[in-house]
Design an enzyme around this catalytic site. Structure first.
Site, short mmCIF file in Angstrom:
data_model
loop_
_atom_site.label_atom_id
_atom_site.label_comp_id
_atom_site.label_asym_id
_atom_site.label_seq_id
_atom_site.Cartn_x
_atom_site.Cartn_y
_atom_site.Cartn_z
N GLU A 143 -12.26 3.29 -1.39
CA GLU A 143 -11.73 4.38 -2.22
C GLU A 143 -11.47 3.93 -3.65
O GLU A 143 -11.66 4.70 -4.59
CB GLU A 143 -10.40 4.89 -1.63
CG GLU A 143 -10.56 5.71 -0.36
CD GLU A 143 -9.21 6.00 0.28
OE1 GLU A 143 -8.17 5.86 -0.40
OE2 GLU A 143 -9.22 6.35 1.47
N VAL A 144 -10.96 2.71 -3.79
CA VAL A 144 -10.57 2.24 -5.13
C VAL A 144 -11.57 1.16 -5.57
O VAL A 144 -11.69 0.12 -4.92
CB VAL A 144 -9.14 1.68 -5.12
CG1 VAL A 144 -8.75 1.21 -6.52
CG2 VAL A 144 -8.15 2.73 -4.63
N ASN A 181 -12.98 -3.33 2.20
CA ASN A 181 -13.99 -2.29 2.26
C ASN A 181 -14.89 -2.40 1.03
O ASN A 181 -14.40 -2.37 -0.10
CB ASN A 181 -13.33 -0.91 2.29
CG ASN A 181 -12.54 -0.69 3.57
OD1 ASN A 181 -13.02 -1.01 4.65
ND2 ASN A 181 -11.33 -0.18 3.45
N HIS A 190 -10.21 -5.50 -3.49
CA HIS A 190 -8.91 -5.77 -2.86
C HIS A 190 -9.08 -6.18 -1.41
O HIS A 190 -10.01 -5.75 -0.74
CB HIS A 190 -7.98 -4.56 -2.96
CG HIS A 190 -8.59 -3.27 -2.50
ND1 HIS A 190 -9.49 -2.57 -3.26
CD2 HIS A 190 -8.45 -2.56 -1.35
CE1 HIS A 190 -9.86 -1.48 -2.61
NE2 HIS A 190 -9.25 -1.45 -1.43
N HIS A 196 -6.95 -5.88 2.15
CA HIS A 196 -5.81 -5.30 2.85
C HIS A 196 -5.28 -6.39 3.79
O HIS A 196 -6.06 -6.98 4.55
CB HIS A 196 -6.24 -4.13 3.73
CG HIS A 196 -6.82 -2.96 2.99
ND1 HIS A 196 -6.14 -1.78 2.83
CD2 HIS A 196 -8.03 -2.78 2.40
CE1 HIS A 196 -6.91 -0.92 2.17
NE2 HIS A 196 -8.06 -1.49 1.91
N ASP A 230 0.85 -1.19 0.00
CA ASP A 230 0.00 0.00 0.00
C ASP A 230 0.89 1.25 0.00
O ASP A 230 1.90 1.31 0.71
CB ASP A 230 -0.91 -0.01 1.24
CG ASP A 230 -2.06 0.98 1.11
OD1 ASP A 230 -3.21 0.53 1.00
OD2 ASP A 230 -1.80 2.21 1.13
N ILE A 231 0.51 2.25 -0.77
CA ILE A 231 1.30 3.47 -0.90
C ILE A 231 1.30 4.29 0.41
O ILE A 231 2.21 5.08 0.65
CB ILE A 231 0.78 4.31 -2.09
CG1 ILE A 231 1.86 5.23 -2.61
CG2 ILE A 231 -0.49 5.08 -1.73
CD1 ILE A 231 1.54 5.81 -3.98
P1 5GP Z 1 -9.87 1.21 0.10
O1 5GP Z 1 -10.24 2.42 0.90
O2 5GP Z 1 -10.41 1.28 -1.29
O3 5GP Z 1 -10.21 -0.06 0.82
O4 5GP Z 1 -8.29 1.20 0.04
C1 5GP Z 1 -7.56 1.70 -1.03
C2 5GP Z 1 -6.09 1.64 -0.64
O5 5GP Z 1 -5.34 1.87 -1.81
C3 5GP Z 1 -5.67 2.69 0.38
O6 5GP Z 1 -5.13 2.04 1.54
C4 5GP Z 1 -4.62 3.52 -0.35
O7 5GP Z 1 -3.54 3.93 0.45
C5 5GP Z 1 -4.18 2.58 -1.47
N1 5GP Z 1 -3.72 3.26 -2.67
C6 5GP Z 1 -4.33 4.30 -3.31
N2 5GP Z 1 -3.65 4.64 -4.42
C7 5GP Z 1 -2.56 3.80 -4.47
C8 5GP Z 1 -1.49 3.68 -5.40
O8 5GP Z 1 -1.37 4.40 -6.39
N3 5GP Z 1 -0.58 2.70 -5.15
C9 5GP Z 1 -0.68 1.88 -4.05
N4 5GP Z 1 0.28 0.95 -3.90
N5 5GP Z 1 -1.68 1.96 -3.16
C10 5GP Z 1 -2.62 2.92 -3.37
#
Ligand code: 5GP
Length: 123
Positions: A99-100, A91, A104, A106, A33-34
């Site tokens: 968010e994405v 999520n 996925h 985590h 994760d970034i």
């Molecule tokens: P969500 O909220 O969708 O469950 O989590 C999305 C995750 O993607 C977040 O923890 C965020 O830090 C990670 N993320 C967002 N953009 C990038 C990216 O460009 N590269 C990587 N490696 N992780 C990302």
């Protein structure tokens, strides 16, 4: 929800933006994760286009589903987390702050993670 091919994980899968790869199989990709929340914070994603947990579990093949969960488990073992413990989070949708919009998991560990949700935010 239809799949948005411009999402950031789709771009990672197409090689348009870089990632720090942790593991890769025929069906799944795991990368760091970034913005990590713990010493280990890895995202495990299917290579095919699924928006969310619900989309993945209802539309993916049994082989893809098994592969994704085994990749998460292997990753935790290889990171040395199986003895100390770790947390798997997915999520799904707005209330969970997804968010994405590419499914996925985590995989988070490497420190004591505390309660799953904050008690003062339970209502
Ligand atoms: P969500 O909220 O969708 O469950 O989590 C999305 C995750 O993607 C977040 O923890 C965020 O830090 C990670 N993320 C967002 N953009 C990038 C990216 O460009 N590269 C990587 N490696 N992780 C990302």
């Amino acid at each position: 929800m239809s799949y948005d091919p411009t999402n950031i994980f789709a771009k990672i899968l197409r090689g348009e933006i870089p990632c720090t790869k942790a593991l890769e199989t025929d069906h799944s990709l795991a990368f760091h994760d970034i913005n990590p929340l713990a010493p280990t914070h890895v995202l495990v994603i299917p290579k095919k286009a699924y928006c969310s947990f619900d989309d993945f579990t209802t539309q993916a093949s049994a082989e893809e589903i098994v592969d994704l969960f085994r990749t998460a488990s292997r990753l935790a073992q290889e990171a040395g987390l199986d003895a100390s413990g770790y947390r798997i989070i997915s999520n799904h949708g707005e209330d969970a702050n997804q968010e994405v919009p590419h499914f996925h998991l985590h995989v988070i560990g490497g420190r004591a993670l505390g309660p799953m949700l904050r008690r003062d935010q339970k209502t």
